[in-house]
Enzyme design. Structure first.
Site, PDB file in Angstrom:
ATOM      1  N   LYS A   1       0.845  -1.201   0.000  1.00 44.04           N
ATOM      2  CA  LYS A   1       0.000   0.000   0.000  1.00 44.04           C
ATOM      3  C   LYS A   1       0.877   1.247   0.000  1.00 44.04           C
ATOM      4  CE  LYS A   1      -3.923   1.896   2.672  1.00 44.04           C
ATOM      5  NZ  LYS A   1      -4.806   1.657   3.838  1.00 44.04           N
TER       6      LYS A   1
ATOM      7  N   SER B   1      -9.704   1.720   2.999  1.00 47.77           N
ATOM      8  CA  SER B   1      -8.866   2.494   2.114  1.00 47.77           C
ATOM      9  C   SER B   1      -7.818   1.664   1.351  1.00 47.77           C
ATOM     10  CB  SER B   1      -8.127   3.569   2.914  1.00 47.77           C
ATOM     11  OG  SER B   1      -7.246   2.972   3.859  1.00 47.77           O
TER      12      SER B   1
ATOM     13  N   SER C   1      -9.798  -0.644   7.136  1.00 54.52           N
ATOM     14  CA  SER C   1      -9.240  -0.503   5.790  1.00 54.52           C
ATOM     15  C   SER C   1      -8.536  -1.716   5.201  1.00 54.52           C
ATOM     16  CB  SER C   1      -8.275   0.677   5.756  1.00 54.52           C
ATOM     17  OG  SER C   1      -9.001   1.858   5.627  1.00 54.52           O
TER      18      SER C   1
END
Ligand code: GLN
Length: 486
Positions: A75, A150, A174
């Protein structure tokens, strides 16, 4: 089998037996990325050249680390030295970290190969990846839908077989919610289990890094590599991390599974409820004992989280001022430069949160909001402590709905915040939780089952997940992205 379909553990076995080479796997992964990335848009940056260089070095040095030659995605809020790390924010668009995060340092020593950095809601603030400052990632199961957020880029990349596994971060869901929306496995470890050093801070008392993978065993393998005490993160806890793969196949007969009555409420999609209830029955068939438990403060969790998380964010994001990191705007003096930088560098959701948090922390409001929220947080935590006196793990839906359509909630922040209802309490309490695939809606969208454990008892969470996965096989279904792509 096409090699890009492999999970981490399967690839490792093939590599160790010499049946495939790291280059075979990397070639397959990059040709897969070429084929589907145009539709999915999971990556902010691809690191193709670095990845090929890396496998050459690994071959030369004979690296036989536990993830040697395994292509993974990370990420883009986790710092990678010399590789752009943007948090999907314009303010960090050109930021190249001068240091490596602890988790990627550990992955490096295990021999992993980075394929790219994945898209997220700007600074991890969101539940759909629509708040990315760059572009929206699409759900491989239905390109008109969000992948969740997210960590939407990581979950979509794993679901679309653009990597063998990935890292995400989870402040209020997330990792788990995008894993649920994309039909993959996502594990948020106990707060303090994994070092946050080098994770760009959103809400430091809640943030935790964890794996997003194609199956439960892969999540355990990745957790083995990234967990452990780190003196560079004062909130990382000096406890011994067990080998999380070793107890996976224990029987779950006699284990006590709690089902919180507050989680089966109005607004829970009937297809999601059906899949989760079926899953609970499946666990019962495996010999687990199912008992109803109560988490009475669940109804306050969303409000509590959105005060604490925004307060911490308003303070953490003060550092982005055009001087220390990334983007700098022109201004007639220093103050003007700060204001222009932040006004044009941050997107609307990030600004909203900074304002909410600054308000909650301001003199005169602090007692009414921030302090009150901290007190309620303690109540939410003690709900779990009480429930865990009765049961070994708690099982709930991960999200009240399956993946929603792109655009459906983005103009209504409150609706978006409410969709985090089932994941947020876990972060407030600091306990570990996983989302695993447990069925499909009538429209063919994946549904996630959340399994929550006691502090530092990821082993039980993984054990129950593995037993469920092996007896049902839901994780074997793959999205029809190949069809959609044509
Ligand atoms: N959806 C939640 C939020 O918007 C959680 C985000 C996260 O876990 N990073 O804050």
């Amino acid at each position: 089998m096409e090699l890009f379909r492999l999970g981490i553990s399967e690839a490792r076995d093939l590599l160790r037996r010499g049946e495939v080479s790291a280059k075979d796997i990397l070639d397959a992964v990059f040709s897969r990325i070429e084929a589907v990335e145009g539709s999915v848009k999971a990556f902010v940056s691809l690191t193709r050249a670095e990845a090929y260089e890396r496998i050459e070095t690994l071959a030369r040095t004979g690296d036989d680390g536990s993830l040697a030659g395994i292509p993974l995605a990370v990420k883009d809020n986790i710092c990678t030295k010399g590789i752009r790390t943007t948090c999907s924010s314009k303010i960090l668009e050109g930021f190249v970290p001068p240091y490596e995060s602890s988790v990627t340092e550990k992955l490096n020593s295990s021999g992993y190969v980075l394929v790219g950095k994945t898209n997220l809601d700007e600074f991890a603030m969101g539940s759909s990846t629509e708040n990315s400052g760059f572009f929206v990632t699409r759900n491989p199961w239905d390109l008109e839908r969000v992948p969740g957020g997210s960590s939407g880029g990581s979950a979509a990349a794993v679901a679309a077989d653009e990597c063998l596994g990935a890292l995400g971060s989870d402040t209020g869901g997330s990792i788990r919610q995008p894993a649920a929306f994309c039909g993959v496995v996502g594990l948020k470890p106990t707060y303090g289990r994994v070092s946050r050093y080098g994770l760009v801070a959103f809400a430091s008392s809640l943030d935790q890094i964890g794996p997003i993978t194609k199956c439960v065993k892969d999540a355990a393998l990745l957790l083995n590599v990234i967990s452990g005490h780190d003196k560079r993160d004062s909130t990382s806890v000096p406890v011994e991390a067990p080998d999380f793969t070793s107890g996976l196949d224990r029987e779950i007969r006699g284990l006590r599974i709690g089902v919180p009555r507050e989680y089966f409420i109005e607004g829970l999609d009937p297809d999601v409820e059906r899949s989760v209830r079926d899953a609970i029955e499946a666990l019962e068939r495996l010999g687990a004992e199912v008992v109803e438990v109560s988490l009475p403060h669940t109804g306050y969790a969303v409000a509590t989280y959105y005060i604490l998380a925004t307060s911490e964010a308003s303070s953490n994001l003060a550092r982005f001022d055009g001087v220390k990191y990334g983007f700098r705007a022109e201004g007639k003096d220093l103050i003007d430069m700060y204001m222009e930088t932040r006004a044009s560098g941050f997107g609307p959701e990030v600004k909203r949160r900074i304002m909410l948090g600054t308000y909650a922390l301001s003199a005169g409001y602090y007692d009414a909001y921030y302090r009150k929220a901290q007190q309620v947080r303690t109540l939410v935590k003690s709900d779990f402590e009480k429930a865990f006196e009765e049961v070994d793990v708690i099982v709930t839906p991960t999200s009240p709905t399956a993946a929603f359509r792109i655009g459906d909630k983005v103009s209504d922040p409150l609706q978006m915040y409410l969709s985090d209802i089932f994941t947020i309490s876990v972060n407030l309490a600091g306990v570990p939780a996983i989302s695993i695939p447990c069925g499909y809606t009538t429209e063919g969208l994946p549904v996630g089952l959340q399994i929550i454990g006691k502090h530092f008892d990821e082993a039980a969470v993984l054990n129950v997940s593995y037993a469920f996965e092996q007896s049902t096989g839901w994780h074997e279904r793959r999205p029809g992205i190949d069809r959609l792509n044509r």
